[in-house]
Design a protein around this motif. Structure first.
Motif, PDB file in Angstrom:
ATOM      1  N   PRO A   6       0.711  -1.125  -0.065  1.00 26.09           N
ATOM      2  CA  PRO A   6       0.046  -0.124  -0.147  1.00 26.09           C
ATOM      3  C   PRO A   6       0.813   1.360  -0.007  1.00 26.09           C
ATOM      4  N   PHE A   7       0.476   2.269  -0.627  1.00 28.89           N
ATOM      5  CA  PHE A   7       1.184   3.629  -0.644  1.00 28.89           C
ATOM      6  C   PHE A   7       0.107   4.643  -1.166  1.00 28.89           C
ATOM      7  N   HIS A   8      -0.334   5.279  -0.078  1.00 31.92           N
ATOM      8  CA  HIS A   8      -1.593   6.037  -0.244  1.00 31.92           C
ATOM      9  C   HIS A   8      -1.030   7.796  -0.143  1.00 31.92           C
ATOM     10  N   HIS A   9      -1.731   8.523  -0.789  1.00 29.29           N
ATOM     11  CA  HIS A   9      -1.465   9.789  -0.937  1.00 29.29           C
ATOM     12  C   HIS A   9      -2.582  10.881  -1.016  1.00 29.29           C
ATOM     13  N   VAL A  10      -2.269  12.062  -0.751  1.00 31.95           N
ATOM     14  CA  VAL A  10      -3.333  13.180  -0.911  1.00 31.95           C
ATOM     15  C   VAL A  10      -2.905  14.186  -1.954  1.00 31.95           C
ATOM     16  N   LEU A  11      -3.893  14.455  -2.906  1.00 34.86           N
ATOM     17  CA  LEU A  11      -3.692  15.518  -3.855  1.00 34.86           C
ATOM     18  C   LEU A  11      -4.091  16.806  -3.237  1.00 34.86           C
ATOM     19  N   LEU A  12      -3.052  17.698  -3.056  1.00 37.09           N
ATOM     20  CA  LEU A  12      -3.427  19.279  -2.617  1.00 37.09           C
ATOM     21  C   LEU A  12      -3.131  20.298  -3.387  1.00 37.09           C
ATOM     22  N   ALA A  72      -5.301   0.127   1.658  1.00 36.44           N
ATOM     23  CA  ALA A  72      -5.706  -0.573   0.600  1.00 36.44           C
ATOM     24  C   ALA A  72      -4.439  -1.224  -0.412  1.00 36.44           C
ATOM     25  N   THR A  73      -4.458  -2.334  -0.743  1.00 35.06           N
ATOM     26  CA  THR A  73      -3.371  -3.042  -1.334  1.00 35.06           C
ATOM     27  C   THR A  73      -3.769  -3.294  -2.893  1.00 35.06           C
ATOM     28  N   PRO A  74      -2.775  -2.769  -3.713  1.00 42.31           N
ATOM     29  CA  PRO A  74      -3.239  -3.043  -5.102  1.00 42.31           C
ATOM     30  C   PRO A  74      -2.913  -4.563  -5.533  1.00 42.31           C
ATOM     31  N   CYS A  75      -3.983  -4.949  -6.179  1.00 36.71           N
ATOM     32  CA  CYS A  75      -4.106  -6.392  -6.411  1.00 36.71           C
ATOM     33  C   CYS A  75      -4.886  -6.299  -7.786  1.00 36.71           C
TER      34      CYS A  75
END
Length: 329
Positions: free
Chosen positions: A185-191, A287-290
């Motif tokens: 998982p590698f999450h981000h927020v767009l600002l 959340a894991t990409p799968c």
């Protein structure tokens, strides 16, 4: 210089008239000539210096020619070495192409892959792997379809698509499907670029208290929207939501025009102008990409894909880790 490549019982040889050249030894000669020293070449080849030295000595004897001699700056080619070196690149390239064609002919030939994408970009590893498939089997038909218009389980079980790339917040596997995780998982927020946190590289979800969050559109497979709502509800922060009928392809464009911030489960490859992407390090439900497929798929390409893609991910991840290790002080 004429040469013929033979593949016989795993031994690769190159015939020069009555002489035979093992291509592994030829490759080692090229590396030795390029490095200019036995120790450097042995390190690059992953061999002990004594082993490489013995192999090279036997190689020279098999050709009855001295190929390298010690010079002021290390090992340098002799006249015979220069002649062989001039042809070695072409010889080795011909072998790689020939061996690749032989291997491809004995492997399963891909015909068609229908792949649903839950996001607007290819997941990590998938693009390079599809490129490899296309280069090996240029006649393969690859269909990339919008997963937001297709319910995950139903579309796979009915054969509407062969594979479904998505993100799941737990380890569950829907009945009748097989699942393979692609990456961590590698999450981000767009600002917006003028946001008070825009100069940071990462944030805590708690630092986004009071923000307005843009929601991914509600769709047949709302995995991203579920990820957003589940994490916001569990984060213990105050927040508002901006919900619209904007297509998933354009949702990120709402950020630079001031409609809010966008929490996403995987990196945005190309953030829109006047926006920045920051990693979020402490989401309650990662959340894991799968990638998922039907266990009883009628398409033989699916089983081959899952097996080969898993091997490709392992090799690529191992190679990346090795490169990072070499570059670490």
């Amino acid at each position: 210089m004429r040469y013929i490549i033979h593949l016989l019982d795993g031994l690769v040889i190159l015939n020069f008239g009555c002489d035979a050249v093992n291509l592994d030894r030829l490759h080692e000669f090229v590396v030795l000539a390029g490095c200019g020293s036995l120790s450097a070449a042995a390190n690059e080849l992953g061999l002990a210096a004594a082993t490489l030295g013995a192999r090279f000595h036997a190689f020279e004897e098999s050709l009855d020619a001295k190929l390298l001699v010690a010079g002021a700056d290390g090992l340098v080619p002799t006249e015979a070495g220069r002649i062989l070196l001039a042809h070695a690149g072409g010889i080795l390239a011909t072998y790689r192409v020939t061996a690749g064609a032989v291997a491809a002919a004995s492997r399963h030939a891909y015909r068609r892959l229908r792949i649903a994408l839950a996001e607007t970009s290819l997941p990590i590893f998938l693009g390079p792997f599809l490129d490899r498939i296309n280069r090996t089997w240029p006649d393969v038909r690859i269909d990339l379809v919008n997963g937001s218009r297709l319910p995950l389980v139903e579309s796979l079980l009915r054969g509407t698509v062969d594979l479904y790339c998505t993100l799941l917040m737990d380890d569950a596997v829907p009945e009748g499907l097989v699942r393979m995780n692609i990456a961590q998982p590698f999450h981000h927020v767009l600002l917006p670029r003028e946001h008070r946190l825009a100069q940071r590289t990462s944030v805590s979800i708690r630092e986004l208290d009071g923000e307005c969050f843009i929601l991914s559109p509600n769709s047949e497979e709302p995995c991203i929207r579920n990820f957003q709502l589940t994490n916001l509800a569990a984060a213990g922060i105050r927040y508002r939501t901006y919900d619209s009928e904007t297509d998933a392809v354009y949702t990120a464009l709402l950020v630079p025009i001031g409609k809010g911030v966008l929490l996403m489960p995987s990196p945005t490859p190309n953030p829109p102008p006047n926006s920045v992407a920051l990693s979020v390090r402490d989401l309650p439900y990662p959340a894991t990409p799968c990638i998922l497929a039907c266990r009883q798929s009628a398409n033989p390409d699916v089983r081959e894909f899952m097996s080969n893609f898993a091997a490709f991910i392992r090799r690529t991840a191992h190679k990346d880790a090795a490169v990072k290790g070499e570059n670490t002080p």
